[in-house]
Design a protein around this motif. Structure first.
Motif, PDB file in Angstrom:
ATOM      1  N   GLU A  59     142.822 -55.956  27.919  1.00  0.00           N
ATOM      2  CA  GLU A  59     141.658 -55.444  27.195  1.00  0.00           C
ATOM      3  C   GLU A  59     140.769 -54.656  28.156  1.00  0.00           C
ATOM      4  OE1 GLU A  59     141.187 -55.450  24.129  1.00  0.00           O
ATOM      5  OE2 GLU A  59     142.564 -56.970  23.356  1.00  0.00           O
ATOM      6  N   ARG A  60     140.014 -53.722  27.626  1.00  0.00           N
ATOM      7  CA  ARG A  60     139.052 -52.993  28.444  1.00  0.00           C
ATOM      8  C   ARG A  60     137.778 -52.796  27.646  1.00  0.00           C
ATOM      9  NH1 ARG A  60     138.329 -47.410  27.934  1.00  0.00           N
ATOM     10  NH2 ARG A  60     139.521 -46.414  26.252  1.00  0.00           N
ATOM     11  N   GLU A  61     136.679 -52.717  28.357  1.00  0.00           N
ATOM     12  CA  GLU A  61     135.385 -52.485  27.731  1.00  0.00           C
ATOM     13  C   GLU A  61     135.053 -51.002  27.860  1.00  0.00           C
ATOM     14  OE1 GLU A  61     132.378 -52.078  25.838  1.00  0.00           O
ATOM     15  OE2 GLU A  61     133.103 -54.165  25.837  1.00  0.00           O
ATOM     16  N   PRO A  62     135.175 -50.235  26.774  1.00  0.00           N
ATOM     17  CA  PRO A  62     134.997 -48.776  26.859  1.00  0.00           C
ATOM     18  C   PRO A  62     133.666 -48.342  27.455  1.00  0.00           C
ATOM     19  CG  PRO A  62     135.938 -49.398  24.747  1.00  0.00           C
ATOM     20  CD  PRO A  62     135.522 -50.666  25.424  1.00  0.00           C
TER      21      PRO A  62
ATOM     22  N   PRO B 221     131.875 -49.091  33.463  1.00  0.00           N
ATOM     23  CA  PRO B 221     132.251 -48.011  34.379  1.00  0.00           C
ATOM     24  C   PRO B 221     133.771 -47.885  34.467  1.00  0.00           C
ATOM     25  CG  PRO B 221     130.539 -49.393  35.341  1.00  0.00           C
ATOM     26  CD  PRO B 221     131.001 -50.089  34.102  1.00  0.00           C
ATOM     27  N   TRP B 222     134.250 -46.653  34.633  1.00  0.00           N
ATOM     28  CA  TRP B 222     135.693 -46.395  34.635  1.00  0.00           C
ATOM     29  C   TRP B 222     136.410 -47.263  35.668  1.00  0.00           C
ATOM     30  CZ3 TRP B 222     138.580 -44.879  38.793  1.00  0.00           C
ATOM     31  CH2 TRP B 222     137.889 -44.405  39.925  1.00  0.00           C
ATOM     32  N   ARG B 223     135.788 -47.433  36.839  1.00  0.00           N
ATOM     33  CA  ARG B 223     136.472 -48.141  37.918  1.00  0.00           C
ATOM     34  C   ARG B 223     136.671 -49.618  37.593  1.00  0.00           C
ATOM     35  NH1 ARG B 223     136.539 -46.742  44.133  1.00  0.00           N
ATOM     36  NH2 ARG B 223     137.592 -48.594  44.935  1.00  0.00           N
ATOM     37  N   SER B 224     135.674 -50.253  37.019  1.00  0.00           N
ATOM     38  CA  SER B 224     135.819 -51.672  36.676  1.00  0.00           C
ATOM     39  C   SER B 224     136.868 -51.851  35.585  1.00  0.00           C
ATOM     40  CB  SER B 224     134.470 -52.261  36.248  1.00  0.00           C
ATOM     41  OG  SER B 224     134.000 -51.648  35.057  1.00  0.00           O
ATOM     42  N   GLN B 225     136.967 -50.885  34.668  1.00  0.00           N
ATOM     43  CA  GLN B 225     138.004 -50.956  33.631  1.00  0.00           C
ATOM     44  C   GLN B 225     139.396 -50.879  34.260  1.00  0.00           C
ATOM     45  OE1 GLN B 225     137.559 -48.469  30.084  1.00  0.00           O
ATOM     46  NE2 GLN B 225     135.467 -47.974  30.720  1.00  0.00           N
ATOM     47  N   VAL B 226     139.585 -49.915  35.161  1.00  0.00           N
ATOM     48  CA  VAL B 226     140.883 -49.728  35.806  1.00  0.00           C
ATOM     49  C   VAL B 226     141.247 -50.946  36.639  1.00  0.00           C
ATOM     50  CG1 VAL B 226     142.155 -48.365  37.507  1.00  0.00           C
ATOM     51  CG2 VAL B 226     140.731 -47.216  35.799  1.00  0.00           C
ATOM     52  N   GLU B 227     140.296 -51.459  37.399  1.00  0.00           N
ATOM     53  CA  GLU B 227     140.565 -52.618  38.253  1.00  0.00           C
ATOM     54  C   GLU B 227     140.971 -53.829  37.418  1.00  0.00           C
ATOM     55  OE1 GLU B 227     137.664 -51.686  42.093  1.00  0.00           O
ATOM     56  OE2 GLU B 227     136.918 -52.910  40.420  1.00  0.00           O
ATOM     57  N   ALA B 228     140.311 -54.037  36.292  1.00  0.00           N
ATOM     58  CA  ALA B 228     140.639 -55.186  35.438  1.00  0.00           C
ATOM     59  C   ALA B 228     142.056 -55.066  34.887  1.00  0.00           C
ATOM     60  CB  ALA B 228     139.626 -55.294  34.297  1.00  0.00           C
TER      61      ALA B 228
ATOM     62  N   GLU C 298     139.987 -41.797  31.741  1.00  0.00           N
ATOM     63  CA  GLU C 298     139.565 -40.580  31.044  1.00  0.00           C
ATOM     64  C   GLU C 298     138.199 -40.085  31.500  1.00  0.00           C
ATOM     65  OE1 GLU C 298     139.400 -40.846  26.724  1.00  0.00           O
ATOM     66  OE2 GLU C 298     140.762 -39.130  26.679  1.00  0.00           O
ATOM     67  N   GLY C 299     137.315 -41.037  31.848  1.00  0.00           N
ATOM     68  CA  GLY C 299     135.963 -40.658  32.250  1.00  0.00           C
ATOM     69  C   GLY C 299     135.906 -39.839  33.517  1.00  0.00           C
ATOM     70  N   LEU C 300     136.993 -39.792  34.275  1.00  0.00           N
ATOM     71  CA  LEU C 300     136.996 -39.012  35.506  1.00  0.00           C
ATOM     72  C   LEU C 300     137.129 -37.521  35.237  1.00  0.00           C
ATOM     73  CD1 LEU C 300     139.263 -41.308  37.691  1.00  0.00           C
ATOM     74  CD2 LEU C 300     136.904 -40.717  38.182  1.00  0.00           C
ATOM     75  N   GLY C 301     137.623 -37.167  34.051  1.00  0.00           N
ATOM     76  CA  GLY C 301     137.766 -35.763  33.711  1.00  0.00           C
ATOM     77  C   GLY C 301     138.786 -35.021  34.542  1.00  0.00           C
ATOM     78  N   LEU C 302     139.852 -35.689  34.928  1.00  0.00           N
ATOM     79  CA  LEU C 302     140.890 -35.060  35.742  1.00  0.00           C
ATOM     80  C   LEU C 302     141.722 -34.092  34.910  1.00  0.00           C
ATOM     81  CD1 LEU C 302     142.128 -38.278  37.587  1.00  0.00           C
ATOM     82  CD2 LEU C 302     140.703 -36.469  38.570  1.00  0.00           C
ATOM     83  N   PRO C 303     142.347 -33.094  35.547  1.00  0.00           N
ATOM     84  CA  PRO C 303     143.289 -32.242  34.827  1.00  0.00           C
ATOM     85  C   PRO C 303     144.391 -33.086  34.204  1.00  0.00           C
ATOM     86  CG  PRO C 303     142.804 -31.324  36.990  1.00  0.00           C
ATOM     87  CD  PRO C 303     142.184 -32.695  36.962  1.00  0.00           C
TER      88      PRO C 303
ATOM     89  N   ALA D  45     138.004 -36.326  41.882  1.00  0.00           N
ATOM     90  CA  ALA D  45     137.184 -36.010  40.705  1.00  0.00           C
ATOM     91  C   ALA D  45     135.855 -35.386  41.125  1.00  0.00           C
ATOM     92  CB  ALA D  45     136.956 -37.275  39.888  1.00  0.00           C
ATOM     93  N   ARG D  46     135.283 -35.863  42.221  1.00  0.00           N
ATOM     94  CA  ARG D  46     134.013 -35.312  42.694  1.00  0.00           C
ATOM     95  C   ARG D  46     134.188 -33.845  43.104  1.00  0.00           C
ATOM     96  NH1 ARG D  46     130.037 -38.932  43.070  1.00  0.00           N
ATOM     97  NH2 ARG D  46     130.559 -41.146  43.241  1.00  0.00           N
ATOM     98  N   ARG D  47     135.325 -33.557  43.728  1.00  0.00           N
ATOM     99  CA  ARG D  47     135.581 -32.173  44.127  1.00  0.00           C
ATOM    100  C   ARG D  47     135.642 -31.246  42.911  1.00  0.00           C
ATOM    101  NH1 ARG D  47     140.367 -33.261  48.600  1.00  0.00           N
ATOM    102  NH2 ARG D  47     138.992 -33.997  50.290  1.00  0.00           N
ATOM    103  N   ASN D  48     136.129 -31.834  41.796  1.00  0.00           N
ATOM    104  CA  ASN D  48     136.198 -31.049  40.570  1.00  0.00           C
ATOM    105  C   ASN D  48     134.864 -31.026  39.833  1.00  0.00           C
ATOM    106  OD1 ASN D  48     138.890 -30.454  40.953  1.00  0.00           O
ATOM    107  ND2 ASN D  48     139.621 -32.187  39.733  1.00  0.00           N
ATOM    108  N   GLY D  49     133.871 -31.748  40.405  1.00  0.00           N
ATOM    109  CA  GLY D  49     132.542 -31.769  39.820  1.00  0.00           C
ATOM    110  C   GLY D  49     132.424 -32.585  38.552  1.00  0.00           C
ATOM    111  N   GLU D  50     133.380 -33.559  38.369  1.00  0.00           N
ATOM    112  CA  GLU D  50     133.379 -34.325  37.119  1.00  0.00           C
ATOM    113  C   GLU D  50     132.654 -35.659  37.264  1.00  0.00           C
ATOM    114  OE1 GLU D  50     134.330 -33.116  34.423  1.00  0.00           O
ATOM    115  OE2 GLU D  50     135.477 -31.374  35.072  1.00  0.00           O
ATOM    116  N   VAL D  51     132.478 -36.160  38.497  1.00  0.00           N
ATOM    117  CA  VAL D  51     131.861 -37.482  38.682  1.00  0.00           C
ATOM    118  C   VAL D  51     130.613 -37.321  39.527  1.00  0.00           C
ATOM    119  CG1 VAL D  51     132.162 -39.771  39.678  1.00  0.00           C
ATOM    120  CG2 VAL D  51     134.058 -38.681  38.512  1.00  0.00           C
TER     121      VAL D  51
END
Length: 314
Positions: free
Chosen positions: A151-154, A157-164, A206-211, A308-314
């Motif tokens: 399960e994930r909590e939408p 934060p994206w990182r805590s979701q991925v880690e879980a 998804e929240g990272l906005g990667l290509p 993601a930061r380099r792409n200016g998304e985070v």
């Protein structure tokens, strides 16, 4: 030599297997008891080691004994007490018995005959639920993955979701070391439960906005990190069973002579800086798979966040 329960014309390994089977049935060997080793069987029955091995293989194939890492071969657990009606044979029960066998002995031990033996039925009975061993293993894997929450909590934060999600997948592969062998990176099975996990992991990223391609690559890389690292637990269990040595004992046996060899250290100066007489790791290195999982996960997510930061998304 004990009186065999099979006709004297039967091959020696068959007669020995029948006698050991009788002892298990009569509870002279109870569930969990150690089964005589190959050498002990050979000595007791006056046969060659190869014959003793074949006899024990018969018991394994019939599901009467299981081999547990670090414990040796023991009598398999019984399902139900004497005099009680046999438990109903269902698809869930077949998968549960097969999974328990794989957890204890590895996928090689799982066969239609062995699982039928664990269930107390004829092998043909299993074909009502699975087509063959490949279908059985596929169903086992899907059932195990399906048992996890994932399960994930939408709104988290994206990182805590991925880690879980990753830690739940790691827990699953630790509990079922054979599981990774059903999901090779280049040919993963399209199991509903695995697709469900992948979809949730993609959603967490998804929240990272990667290509798009990088987005999917990252989810594959995370899965690979977990499955690949967890595979070492099964490999270590096999190695312990075959050598009788723990990983620490094996490493000491093979590497300590090298680390104490001045000529070897002179040829490998970077090893010498760590493990030489005045090295920075004088007590050696202890492999910690749990620690490597956490460190690898952190490094991967740090790198993804930086991209993601380099792409200016985070």
């Amino acid at each position: 030599m004990p009186e065999p329960t099979e006709p004297p014309t039967a091959p020696p390994y068959v007669r020995i297997a029948a006698e050991l089977s009788r002892r298990i049935t009569d509870r002279e060997l109870a569930p969990g008891d150690k089964v005589p080793s190959t050498r002990q069987v050979a000595q007791e029955f006056g046969v060659a080691l190869a014959t003793a091995t074949k006899a024990l293989d018969v018991l394994r194939a019939e599901g009467l004994v299981i081999t547990r890492p670090r414990s040796g071969t023991v009598v398999a657990p019984r399902r139900g007490k004497a005099g009680e009606p046999a438990a109903e044979l269902t698809r869930e029960r077949v998968l549960a018995e097969a999974t328990a066998m794989a957890d204890a002995e590895g996928l090689e031990a799982v066969s239609m005959r062995a699982v039928a033996g664990r269930c107390g039925v004829a092998p043909m009975s299993l074909y009502r639920f699975v087509e063959d061993k490949d279908d059985l293993v596929t169903a086992m894997a899907d059932a195990v993955y399906g048992s996890a929450v994932f399960e994930r909590e939408p709104n988290a934060p994206w990182r805590s979701q991925v880690e879980a999600l990753c830690r739940e997948l790691w827990r699953l592969h630790r509990a079922h070391p054979w599981l990774g062998r059903t999901q090779p990176l280049t040919r993963p099975l399209p199991l509903p439960s695995v697709i469900r996990l992948g979809d949730r992991l993609l959603g967490a990223l998804e929240g990272l906005g990667l290509p798009p391609k990088l987005h999917f690559d990252v989810h594959v890389l995370l899965f690979s990190h977990i499955v690949g690292l967890a595979a070492n637990f099964e490999a270590e269990d096999v190695a312990v069973s075959e050598t009788g040595l723990s990983s620490e004992e094996w490493t000491d046996l093979h590497y300590q002579p090298r680390m104490g060899d001045d000529a070897f250290m002179a040829e490998h100066p970077h090893f010498a800086k760590l493990f030489g007489h005045f090295g920075s790791l004088p007590d050696g290195y202890d492999l910690d798979l749990e620690g490597l999982f956490e460190m690898g996960l952190s490094l991967l997510l740090n790198g993804v966040e930086m991209m993601a930061r380099r792409n200016g998304e985070v």
